[in-house]
Each structure stands twice: as structure tokens, then as C-alpha cells.
Design a protein around this motif. Structure first.
Motif, mmCIF file in Angstrom:
data_model
loop_
_atom_site.group_PDB
_atom_site.id
_atom_site.type_symbol
_atom_site.label_atom_id
_atom_site.label_comp_id
_atom_site.label_asym_id
_atom_site.label_seq_id
_atom_site.Cartn_x
_atom_site.Cartn_y
_atom_site.Cartn_z
ATOM 1 N N CYS A 39 0.908 -1.391 0.000
ATOM 2 C CA CYS A 39 0.099 0.126 0.129
ATOM 3 C C CYS A 39 0.841 1.419 -0.034
ATOM 4 O O CYS A 39 2.070 1.180 0.759
ATOM 5 C CB CYS A 39 -0.827 -0.084 1.223
ATOM 6 N N LEU A 40 0.457 2.219 -0.867
ATOM 7 C CA LEU A 40 1.073 3.232 -0.901
ATOM 8 C C LEU A 40 0.971 4.595 0.098
ATOM 9 O O LEU A 40 1.574 5.726 0.243
ATOM 10 C CB LEU A 40 1.152 4.057 -2.285
ATOM 11 N N ASN A 41 0.033 4.285 0.812
ATOM 12 C CA ASN A 41 -0.492 4.973 2.044
ATOM 13 C C ASN A 41 -0.844 6.421 1.197
ATOM 14 O O ASN A 41 -0.268 7.393 1.446
ATOM 15 C CB ASN A 41 0.456 5.278 2.830
ATOM 16 N N CYS A 42 -1.690 6.344 0.191
ATOM 17 C CA CYS A 42 -1.929 7.807 -0.756
ATOM 18 C C CYS A 42 -2.300 8.854 0.035
ATOM 19 O O CYS A 42 -3.035 8.797 0.994
ATOM 20 C CB CYS A 42 -3.085 7.289 -1.792
ATOM 21 N N PRO A 45 -6.658 8.943 -0.647
ATOM 22 C CA PRO A 45 -6.921 7.589 -1.147
ATOM 23 C C PRO A 45 -8.252 7.276 -1.797
ATOM 24 O O PRO A 45 -9.229 7.580 -1.513
ATOM 25 C CB PRO A 45 -6.894 6.818 0.273
ATOM 26 N N SER A 46 -7.824 6.887 -3.207
ATOM 27 C CA SER A 46 -9.130 6.615 -3.936
ATOM 28 C C SER A 46 -10.134 5.508 -3.527
ATOM 29 O O SER A 46 -11.287 5.318 -3.805
ATOM 30 C CB SER A 46 -8.604 6.515 -5.351
ATOM 31 N N CYS A 47 -9.091 4.493 -2.801
ATOM 32 C CA CYS A 47 -9.916 3.301 -2.338
ATOM 33 C C CYS A 47 -11.054 3.690 -1.321
ATOM 34 O O CYS A 47 -12.055 2.989 -1.360
ATOM 35 C CB CYS A 47 -8.940 2.255 -1.382
ATOM 36 N N ILE A 57 -8.977 3.361 5.034
ATOM 37 C CA ILE A 57 -8.293 2.001 4.538
ATOM 38 C C ILE A 57 -6.828 2.130 4.587
ATOM 39 O O ILE A 57 -5.997 1.540 5.337
ATOM 40 C CB ILE A 57 -8.650 1.646 2.901
ATOM 41 N N PRO A 58 -6.209 3.421 4.271
ATOM 42 C CA PRO A 58 -4.846 3.353 4.431
ATOM 43 C C PRO A 58 -4.471 3.430 5.858
ATOM 44 O O PRO A 58 -3.330 2.881 6.158
ATOM 45 C CB PRO A 58 -4.387 4.790 3.944
ATOM 46 N N ILE A 61 -4.513 0.043 7.147
ATOM 47 C CA ILE A 61 -3.035 -0.888 6.594
ATOM 48 C C ILE A 61 -2.035 -0.462 7.175
ATOM 49 O O ILE A 61 -1.106 -1.215 7.406
ATOM 50 C CB ILE A 61 -3.404 -0.673 4.933
ATOM 51 N N CYS A 100 -8.629 1.370 -5.980
ATOM 52 C CA CYS A 100 -7.170 1.413 -5.591
ATOM 53 C C CYS A 100 -6.313 1.775 -6.624
ATOM 54 O O CYS A 100 -6.344 1.209 -7.613
ATOM 55 C CB CYS A 100 -6.460 0.207 -5.070
ATOM 56 N N ILE A 101 -5.306 2.860 -6.323
ATOM 57 C CA ILE A 101 -4.578 3.042 -7.516
ATOM 58 C C ILE A 101 -3.687 2.289 -8.196
ATOM 59 O O ILE A 101 -3.263 2.041 -9.305
ATOM 60 C CB ILE A 101 -3.786 4.177 -6.950
ATOM 61 N N LEU A 102 -3.206 1.155 -7.270
ATOM 62 C CA LEU A 102 -2.361 0.036 -7.771
ATOM 63 C C LEU A 102 -3.192 -0.615 -8.763
ATOM 64 O O LEU A 102 -2.487 -1.561 -9.615
ATOM 65 C CB LEU A 102 -2.030 -0.928 -6.713
ATOM 66 N N VAL A 109 -4.227 -3.579 -3.963
ATOM 67 C CA VAL A 109 -3.906 -4.186 -2.505
ATOM 68 C C VAL A 109 -4.967 -5.095 -2.075
ATOM 69 O O VAL A 109 -6.270 -4.539 -2.335
ATOM 70 C CB VAL A 109 -3.855 -2.927 -1.494
ATOM 71 N N ILE A 111 -7.391 -5.348 -0.063
ATOM 72 C CA ILE A 111 -7.879 -4.827 1.135
ATOM 73 C C ILE A 111 -8.976 -5.496 1.774
ATOM 74 O O ILE A 111 -8.872 -5.651 3.202
ATOM 75 C CB ILE A 111 -8.689 -3.557 0.683
HETATM 76 S S1 SF4 Z 1 -5.683 3.704 -3.170
HETATM 77 FE FE1 SF4 Z 1 -4.299 1.653 -2.890
HETATM 78 S S2 SF4 Z 1 -2.339 2.266 -2.374
HETATM 79 FE FE2 SF4 Z 1 -3.449 3.974 -2.240
HETATM 80 S S3 SF4 Z 1 -3.995 4.061 0.205
HETATM 81 FE FE3 SF4 Z 1 -5.772 2.999 -0.908
HETATM 82 S S4 SF4 Z 1 -5.048 0.734 -0.889
HETATM 83 FE FE4 SF4 Z 1 -3.314 2.099 -0.298
#
Ligand code: SF4
Ligand SMILES: Cc1cc2nc3c(=O)[nH]c(=O)nc-3n(C[C@H](O)[C@H](O)[C@H](O)COP(=O)(O)OP(=O)(O)OC[C@H]3O[C@@H](n4cnc5c(N)ncnc54)[C@H](O)[C@@H]3O)c2cc1C
Length: 465
Positions: A39-42, A45-47, A57-58, A61, A100-102, A109, A111
Motif C-alpha cells: 500500500c502506498l498510503n496515498c 486515497p481513492s480506495c 483504509i490506508p 493498513i 485502488c491506485i495500484l 492491494v 484490502i
Molecule cells: S488507493 Fe490503494 S495504495 Fe492507495 S491508500 Fe488505498 S489501498 Fe493503499
């Protein structure tokens, strides 16, 4: 950085097809930390935008990365009292993980798996993490009808806001579809019970065997028992049928009846338990959603030799979760696409013995966005079947609307009419959410609706004249 999710271990195939034990085995601590490290800890966070109950979520995580698993559990429970349930059955691939951005370049991730890990870790440690709300009572009573995810989330939110909340459930066990629909191999009942015990620990009272509309009406609860607001979360438990010849033959079940016999009445252990369920050698399951997958896999575990899913579109249009389609395929469930039954044929004792099917082709997309199946004239053929399970959808029961003057329903779908943002029905003080307002949907959409309604009920009760 790893592009793929850390895989989750599953029970071995040989063992799982003859057992109702849970198939997915969850992450170990090491696997959870490894997955959390992706996880990038954005910063934005789009998640979270993809999560109907707005879990940080971040935030949770990050706590897993730091091996502070109990704090991770506390963060999740600030917004979701059902993490072990949601971590197991939510369609994350269409929600948080989709956003999630990934997911743009590789796999999101995991989740859901992380949420499940944290919830199970906390239970193993036997430490119920507390949330930061104040529990002082406002003295106002709220009635919550039904005990599925919509009601459980609504009730826990209201209890944490200081209301005196009572859930009224018609069955002998609380949990809704989580206990009577989704089978043990996907959603162990001990886990649902654990999360319901947590909700009770927040002060929510649950009364079972109470059929609202029969035992008492909503108006009686409000006028005689002093409930100032009501939330209706009665789900969509009425099975749909195709109304084709032979549908009343013996050996033809609605998925609802079949799964309830398996889940609540342990029919697969007959005669040790009272309720029988006839499985036969060849089982056909009509439909392509989660309910169809669960029915097919439950039939296999209950002793069927050959189970075939009969679906009128193709694999691409199946509404079931990808993970569950894969599990069904691995377990040897056969799939026949682009077919639909037109008649069932029985023997002299009126047991189903054959289904007459028609082949389909796909036309233009319909209102669901999926391509419409069109029957191909003259393409009919028969297949032998001993049992048929119909899993083509459910609608809400009309009982509550019939017994509550002023409560309006959508006459085509049978769903209660509500304001989507607030859950307000057409009657003052009465709110609703979950499958009873949307038709059969998902656990997390029901949970999100329960949460939104709890906010509206709080606002209503604080501003009521
Ligand atoms: S979008 Fe994905 S990478 Fe970014 S905070 Fe959420 S789970 Fe982590
Ligand atoms: C077999 C199956 C598999 C599924 N798999 C998934 C999955 O993998 N992922 C996912 O996200 N979703 C899945 N779903 C859908 C999901 O379970 C539902 O969308 C969700 O449970 C809806 O929640 P709810 O709270 O609205 O209602 P429900 O869970 O249906 O609960 C309603 C409750 O209200 C009670 N009730 C009804 N009428 C009354 C009354 N008059 N008085 C008192 N109580 C009453 C019922 O007994 C029930 O307990 C599945 C559904 C089924 C049937």
C-alpha cells in the motif's frame, strides 16, 4: 514493489468438496504485513471513495505494516462493525479494490483479505477493541426490523450515538442472509455470531421469532411500545420463479429454501437432524449469481455426483464474484452457458427427471447493461436431472408495506420507496435500507444504507418537534 497480491491459502480440493469447512484460510501475520507493505498510503486515497461504509483504509493498513493489528481492528470498527463478514464476502473487486491506485497497473492491494486478517486476529486475541463514541443514552427508542447487514450496521451506529435500539427478527437466529443464505464454507456461522455479539456489546438488544406485520405491526411498535423511529431492513427473501411448465414438480427447490435447509436446519446431516433435502445424482442450478454458485457448491458437498450451472448468458455476464466462479470451477461444477429451461418433466411419482432447455444468443445490452439473451427458435434439447435449484433472484416480501399504511412501494420491483441519501420512506419517522429498497444486492451496499439511515434517524430524532 510487487505487482501481484500475496495469495491467500485455500483448503485442499479433495477435502473441501466433501466438507462444509471454510475454503479460504486467510493470511498469516507475515503474509498480512507483506501485503500491507504494497500500500502506498496515498494522500488522497481513492480506495476510501469506493467503500460504502467509509473505512479509513490506508489508516488500518498502516497499522498492519507496523504490526499493530489491534489498532488496525479499532480503526476498521469505527466505521464497520462487521469486518470479518465484509472481509470474506464483499465484492471488493467492484468497490475499494477497483478504486485502488495500484489496480491501474497491476493488482490492487488485497484490502478485503487484510480486513479479514485483522478481524480474525482480534478475535484470536479475544480482545474486543473499543470505539471512541460515547455510549450515554438519549433515552429515545428506535426499532430496527430484520437483522441482516443493513439492520446490524444501522443498529450499532445508533447505539453508539446513544439511542436505545431493539432489533426485531422473524427467524430464530439473527444475521439475515449471512446465516440462512451464504453457506458455512464461505461464511462460517461462528464468525457471524462473533460479530453480532460485538454489536450486542454496544448495547443493541435483539428479539428473535418476532415477525413484524404479524406479531405486531410497525404502528403498534410506535404507538404502544414507544419507538420514536423505525428502520426497516427486511431484505429480499421472496424467491422468483420462471412460471414454466413442471416448475411445481418434486425435487425443484428455490435456492432460498434449499440453502435455508442446508444452513439453518443442517439438512445434509439428515437423519441426525430433522429436515431432509433430496440431492440425487444430477443437480441443475438455474442462474449465474452468488446464490447460484453457493447452491451448486452446497449441493456438491451434500452428496450430488454431478452439478451443472445453467445460465442464459455467458461467463462474462455472470454477476457472481470472480473468486466464487473460480472456486466452483476448481471443485468440478460444470457450466453450460447460453441455455435456459423451458419445461421440467417428471416421473410417475411427480419427481423431476428431465429439463427441456433452449439455446440462447446475445443481443443488445438491456437496462442492466448486460447483453440481452434471445432464445434461438428450434434449438430445444433435453438433459436428465434429479434435482433443480432455481437461483434467478429474489424480491422483498410485501408484508410490511401491506400492514403499514402510508408506506409506498415500487409496484414493478416490490421495493420500498426511499430517498436514496437518507433512507427516509414515505412515512415520517420510518426509514429503510438494504435489499428491501434496492432488490437483491450486496452485503456492503446494505451496510452502507444502514449507516446512512442511522445518520438520518439521528438527525430526525434530534430535530423532531
Ligand atoms: S488507493 Fe490503494 S495504495 Fe492507495 S491508500 Fe488505498 S489501498 Fe493503499
Ligand atoms: C446465497 C446468497 C449468497 C450471497 N453472497 C453474497 C456475497 O458473496 N457478497 C455479497 O456482498 N452479497 C452476497 N449476497 C447478498 C447479500 O447477502 C444481501 O445483499 C444482504 O444480506 C442484504 O442485507 P439486508 O440487511 O438488506 O437483508 P437480509 O440479509 O436479507 O436480512 C433481512 C432480515 O430480515 C428478516 N425479516 C424479513 N421480514 C421480516 C419481518 N417482517 N419481521 C422481522 N424480520 C424480518 C429476515 O428474516 C432476515 O433475517 C448473497 C445472498 C445470498 C442469498
Amino acid at each position: 514493489m510487487e505487482i501481484k497480491k500475496v495469495p491467500m491459502r485455500k483448503r485442499g480440493l479433495k477435502e473441501r468438496v466433501r466438507s462444509f469447512s471454510e475454503v479460504a484460510l486467510g493470511y498469516t501475520e507475515e503474509e498480512a504485513v507483506e501485503e500491507a507493505s504494497r500500500c502506498l498510503n496515498c494522500r488522497r486515497p481513492s480506495c476510501v471513495k469506493g467503500c460504502p461504509v467509509e473505512i479509513d483504509i490506508p489508516g488500518f493498513i498502516k497499522k498492519i505494516k507496523e504490526k499493530n493489528f489491534l489498532e488496525a481492528a479499532r480503526i476498521i470498527k469505527e466505521n464497520n462493525p462487521l469486518p470479518a463478514v465484509c472481509g470474506r464476502v464483499c465484492p471488493q473487486e467492484d468497490q475499494c479494490e477497483k478504486s485502488c491506485i495500484l489496480a491501474r497497473k497491476g493488482e490492487a492491494v488485497a484490502i478485503g483479505r487484510l480486513e479479514r486478517f485483522v478481524a480474525d486476529y482480534e478475535a484470536k486475541e479475544r480482545k474486543l477493541s473499543s470505539t471512541s463514541d460515547n455510549h450515554s443514552s438519549s433515552g429515545k427508542k428506535v426499532a430496527v426490523i430484520g437483522s441482516g447487514p443493513a439492520s446490524l450496521v444501522c443498529a450499532s451506529e445508533l447505539s453508539r450515538k446513544g439511542y436505545s435500539v431493539t432489533i426485531f427478527e422473524s427467524l430464530h437466529e439473527p444475521g439475515g442472509v449471512l446465516v440462512y443464505g451464504i453457506p458455512e464454507f464461505r461464511m462460517p456461522k461462528s464468525i457471524v455470531k462473533r460479530e453480532i455479539d460485538y454489536i450486542k456489546s454496544l448495547g443493541v438488544r435483539i428479539i428473535t421469532n418476532f415477525f413484524v406485520g404479524k406479531t405486531a405491526t410497525i404502528d403498534e411498535l410506535m404507538k404502544r411500545e414507544g419507538y420514536e423511529a423505525v428502520f426497516i431492513g427486511t431484505g429480499a427473501g421472496l424467491p422468483r420463479f420462471m412460471h414454466i411448465p413442471g416448475e411445481n414438480l418434486l425435487g425443484i427447490y428455490s435456492a432460498n429454501e434449499f440453502l435455508t435447509r442446508i444452513n439453518l436446519m443442517k439438512a445434509f446431516l439428515f437423519p441426525e437432524y430433522d429436515t431432509p433435502v433430496k440431492i440425487g445424482e444430477r443437480v441443475g442450478v438455474i442462474g449465474g449469481g452468488n446464490v447460484a454458485m453457493d447452491s451448486a457448491r452446497a449441493a456438491l458437498r451434500a452428496g450430488a455426483k454431478k452439478v451443472t450451472i445453467l445460465y442464459r448468458r455467458t461467463k462474462k455476464e455472470m454477476p457472481a464474484r470472480i473468486e466464487e466462479i473460480e472456486n466452483a470451477e476448481e471443485e468440478g461444477i460444470e457450466f453450460r452457458f447460453l441455455v435456459a429451461p423451458v419445461e421440467y418433466i417428471g416421473d410417475e411419482e411427480d419427481w423431476v427427471r428431465e429439463a427441456r432447455l433452449i439455446r440462447m444468443r446475445l443481443g443488445e445490452p438491456d437496462s442492466s447493461g448486460r447483453r440481452r439473451p434471445i432464445p434461438i427458435e428450434g434449438s430445444e434439447f433435453k438433459i436428465p436431472l434429479d434435482v433443480v435449484i432455481i437461483a434467478i433472484g429474489q424480491s422483498p416480501s410485501p408484508l410490511i408495506a401491506r400492514t403499514t399504511p402510508g408506506l409506498k412501494i415500487d409496484s414493478r420491483r416490490g421495493t420500498l420507496i426511499v430517498d436514496e441519501n437518507t433512507g427516509q420512506t414515505t412515512r415520517e419517522g420510518i426509514f429503510a435500507g438494504g435489499d428491501v429498497t434496492t432488490g437483491a444486492a450486496t452485503v456492503i451496499s446494505a451496510a452502507g444504507a444502514g449507516k446512512r439511515a442511522a445518520r438520518s434517524i439521528d438527525y430526525y430524532l434530534k430535530n423532531k418537534m
